[in-house]
Scaffold this active site. Structure first.
Site, mmCIF file in Angstrom:
data_model
loop_
_atom_site.group_PDB
_atom_site.id
_atom_site.type_symbol
_atom_site.label_atom_id
_atom_site.label_comp_id
_atom_site.label_asym_id
_atom_site.label_seq_id
_atom_site.Cartn_x
_atom_site.Cartn_y
_atom_site.Cartn_z
ATOM 1 N N ARG A 187 0.206 2.584 -11.554
ATOM 2 C CA ARG A 187 1.184 1.583 -10.866
ATOM 3 C C ARG A 187 2.521 2.362 -10.720
ATOM 4 O O ARG A 187 2.681 3.140 -12.062
ATOM 5 C CB ARG A 187 1.248 0.491 -10.657
ATOM 6 N N HIS B 161 0.941 -1.602 -0.162
ATOM 7 C CA HIS B 161 -0.230 0.007 0.163
ATOM 8 C C HIS B 161 0.883 1.385 -0.477
ATOM 9 O O HIS B 161 1.777 1.310 0.592
ATOM 10 C CB HIS B 161 -1.218 0.321 1.091
ATOM 11 N N CYS C 91 0.303 1.959 -5.763
ATOM 12 C CA CYS C 91 -0.619 2.961 -6.886
ATOM 13 C C CYS C 91 0.018 4.174 -6.857
ATOM 14 O O CYS C 91 1.202 4.540 -6.159
ATOM 15 C CB CYS C 91 -1.994 2.491 -5.588
#
Length: 259
Positions: free
Chosen positions: A246, A163, A237
């Site tokens: 990405r 993340h 991300c």
């Protein structure tokens, strides 16, 4: 004397409008408080919980291995393996410098944490777990291993995801990595040092070429490699707080040291 006329209907309409405005205001305030609580939960509480859980997992792994290593050991200078025009370390290039990869049998179960990723530039120590499931891996603040890609120190591409925002956000500052930065992957049997070779600032979420055994972007083929080697891929991300694209960082194996 003129008697004043009282318009009761007008007063009732005004009263209804005032009640409607008051009720609407209360609803807006309530919605605002709920949204604020959700933001606090996502941006603070999930980070706090995930970071603490991830740190406990790192400590548990090191206790299990019996020989914890200081994170500063990952920040020392390393020599880059023999490389071609694309900056790729081939298996023969690693052997020539006396740094044969130490790759024991690694077969982690689903969602099992089995390694520690250390990135000194980002002050990061995060557990690596099998799979990239949000609920079982990424939302715990872990870094997830793409199933089917190579394992640490093995020929091919050891590909990871994490993340960038919320839930521990281990890859929050992944964009700060530069070519030549070093980072390590610690396992029960060995410590592997990789050196950043290339950074792909943006690509499609479905650009599967970036985690191929010989990684190369299918969206922008000017990024990537063209021959076999020992690679490590980090994905997250981008831009922040979105999942539209990405960000990809590729590392090349520089050394392998048994524990």
């Amino acid at each position: 004397m003129r008697t004043p006329v009282v318009h009761h209907a007008l007063r009732r309409r005004r009263a209804r409008r005032l009640r409607a405005l008051w009720t609407g205001g209360e609803l807006l305030v309530t919605v605002g408080v709920v949204l604020l609580l959700l933001v606090v939960h996502q941006l603070w509480w999930t980070n706090r919980e995930a970071r603490q859980g991830a740190e406990r997992k790192v400590q548990a792994l090191e206790r299990e291995w019996g020989a914890p290593e200081a994170s500063s050991s990952a920040g020392g200078s390393v020599s880059t393996p023999a490389a071609g025009s694309t900056g790729v370390a081939s298996p023969s290039g690693v052997r020539k410098q006396g740094r044969t990869a130490v790759s024991g049998p690694v077969r982690p179960g689903p969602s099992q944490a089995y390694a520690v990723l250390v990135i000194p530039r980002l002050s990061l120590r995060a557990p690596v777990a099998e799979d990239v499931s949000k609920a079982d891996v990424l939302n715990k603040g872990y870094v997830g291993h793409y199933p089917g890609t190579a394992q640490p120190g093995q020929a091919g591409n050891f590909a990871l995801a994490g993340h960038r925002n919320t839930h521990g956000e281990p890859f929050r500052y992944l964009n700060r990595l530069r070519r030549g930065d070093s980072f390590t992957v610690e396992t029960r049997s060995a410590t592997y040092t990789y050196v950043v070779g290339q950074v792909l600032p943006r690509t499609s979420p479905v650009d599967g070429g970036v985690i191929a055994p010989v990684p190369r972007s299918r969206v922008d083929p000017s990024y990537g490699y063209d021959r076999p080697g020992y690679y490590l891929t980090l994905t997250t991300c981008t831009p922040e707080f979105t999942s539209r694209y990405r960000l990809v960082v590729w590392g090349v194996l520089a050394s392998a040291r048994p524990r």
